[in-house]
Design a protein around this motif. Structure first.
Motif, mmCIF file in Angstrom:
data_model
loop_
_atom_site.group_PDB
_atom_site.id
_atom_site.type_symbol
_atom_site.label_atom_id
_atom_site.label_comp_id
_atom_site.label_asym_id
_atom_site.label_seq_id
_atom_site.Cartn_x
_atom_site.Cartn_y
_atom_site.Cartn_z
ATOM 1 N N ALA A 52 -3.223 33.154 -38.700
ATOM 2 C CA ALA A 52 -3.976 34.605 -38.132
ATOM 3 C C ALA A 52 -5.076 35.082 -38.630
ATOM 4 O O ALA A 52 -5.958 35.603 -38.048
ATOM 5 N N PHE A 53 -5.425 34.696 -39.854
ATOM 6 C CA PHE A 53 -6.446 35.382 -40.606
ATOM 7 C C PHE A 53 -7.575 34.245 -40.490
ATOM 8 O O PHE A 53 -8.661 34.838 -40.813
ATOM 9 N N ILE A 54 -7.195 33.119 -40.103
ATOM 10 C CA ILE A 54 -8.455 31.936 -40.244
ATOM 11 C C ILE A 54 -8.560 31.528 -38.562
ATOM 12 O O ILE A 54 -10.017 31.750 -38.680
ATOM 13 N N SER A 55 -7.743 31.447 -37.984
ATOM 14 C CA SER A 55 -8.230 31.060 -36.626
ATOM 15 C C SER A 55 -7.309 31.258 -35.583
ATOM 16 O O SER A 55 -6.399 31.170 -35.757
ATOM 17 N N PRO A 56 -7.996 32.289 -34.571
ATOM 18 C CA PRO A 56 -6.997 32.656 -33.473
ATOM 19 C C PRO A 56 -6.366 31.455 -32.670
ATOM 20 O O PRO A 56 -5.288 31.367 -32.132
ATOM 21 N N LEU A 57 -7.331 30.358 -32.501
ATOM 22 C CA LEU A 57 -6.853 29.324 -31.605
ATOM 23 C C LEU A 57 -5.747 28.429 -32.563
ATOM 24 O O LEU A 57 -4.670 27.994 -31.756
ATOM 25 N N LEU A 58 -5.930 28.543 -33.800
ATOM 26 C CA LEU A 58 -4.867 27.623 -34.571
ATOM 27 C C LEU A 58 -3.467 28.363 -34.471
ATOM 28 O O LEU A 58 -2.362 27.891 -34.378
ATOM 29 N N THR A 59 -3.494 29.733 -34.409
ATOM 30 C CA THR A 59 -2.527 30.472 -34.502
ATOM 31 C C THR A 59 -1.639 30.420 -33.196
ATOM 32 O O THR A 59 -0.318 30.302 -33.132
ATOM 33 N N GLN A 60 -2.446 30.248 -32.012
ATOM 34 C CA GLN A 60 -1.753 30.253 -30.982
ATOM 35 C C GLN A 60 -1.146 28.828 -30.499
ATOM 36 O O GLN A 60 0.096 28.718 -30.188
ATOM 37 N N ILE A 61 -1.632 27.978 -31.156
ATOM 38 C CA ILE A 61 -1.226 26.455 -31.079
ATOM 39 C C ILE A 61 0.118 26.398 -32.007
ATOM 40 O O ILE A 61 1.234 25.939 -31.516
ATOM 41 N N LEU A 62 -0.036 27.040 -33.116
ATOM 42 C CA LEU A 62 1.209 27.061 -33.955
ATOM 43 C C LEU A 62 2.477 27.958 -33.428
ATOM 44 O O LEU A 62 3.522 27.799 -33.317
ATOM 45 N N ALA A 63 1.820 29.065 -32.568
ATOM 46 C CA ALA A 63 2.923 29.732 -31.971
ATOM 47 C C ALA A 63 3.875 28.928 -31.054
ATOM 48 O O ALA A 63 5.043 29.244 -30.718
ATOM 49 N N LEU A 64 2.818 28.372 -30.188
ATOM 50 C CA LEU A 64 3.567 27.276 -29.062
ATOM 51 C C LEU A 64 4.411 26.565 -29.734
ATOM 52 O O LEU A 64 5.519 26.133 -29.058
ATOM 53 N N VAL A 65 4.243 25.919 -31.008
ATOM 54 C CA VAL A 65 5.128 24.946 -31.448
ATOM 55 C C VAL A 65 6.340 25.753 -32.039
ATOM 56 O O VAL A 65 7.523 24.969 -32.001
ATOM 57 N N LEU A 66 6.207 26.788 -32.502
ATOM 58 C CA LEU A 66 7.180 27.619 -33.256
ATOM 59 C C LEU A 66 8.258 28.279 -32.152
ATOM 60 O O LEU A 66 9.597 28.323 -32.360
ATOM 61 N N TYR A 67 7.674 28.471 -30.800
ATOM 62 C CA TYR A 67 8.510 29.313 -29.894
ATOM 63 C C TYR A 67 9.780 28.449 -29.459
ATOM 64 O O TYR A 67 10.689 29.235 -29.365
ATOM 65 N N PRO A 68 9.533 27.434 -29.138
ATOM 66 C CA PRO A 68 11.146 26.542 -28.794
ATOM 67 C C PRO A 68 12.150 26.611 -29.777
ATOM 68 O O PRO A 68 13.447 26.809 -29.429
#
Length: 84
Positions: A42-58
């Motif tokens: 979240a401190f580095i890249s908002p796009l990378l954070t969203q992608i990782l959140a999509l991986v984590l959500y399921p």
């Protein structure tokens, strides 16, 4: 191992935990590690954070869904108090 302590402080023991815990236990370390990485991205890249959140959500959804399913049984817990 913690059932006597839980019973002592809360007065209940979960009967379905013997079935539910092994089914969802594999998700906990995965969510912990990915969640920690998510915080730092979240401190580095908002796009990378969203992608990782999509991986984590399921995985988080799986954990919550199974927990809600097993807690819905009428005999999911017993009112038992162990003393020391």
């Amino acid at each position: 191992m913690v059932n006597p302590i839980i019973s002592y402080y809360f007065g209940t023991i979960s009967v379905v935990s013997l079935i539910a815990n092994p089914l969802v236990l594999w998700v906990v370390p995965l969510c912990t590690v990915l969640g920690g990485i998510l915080v730092f991205t979240a401190f580095i890249s908002p796009l990378l954070t969203q992608i990782l959140a999509l991986v984590l959500y399921p995985f988080l959804d799986f954990f919550v869904s199974f927990s809600e399913f097993f807690s819905g049984f009428k005999s999911a817990s017993l009112q038992i108090r162990f003393g020391f």
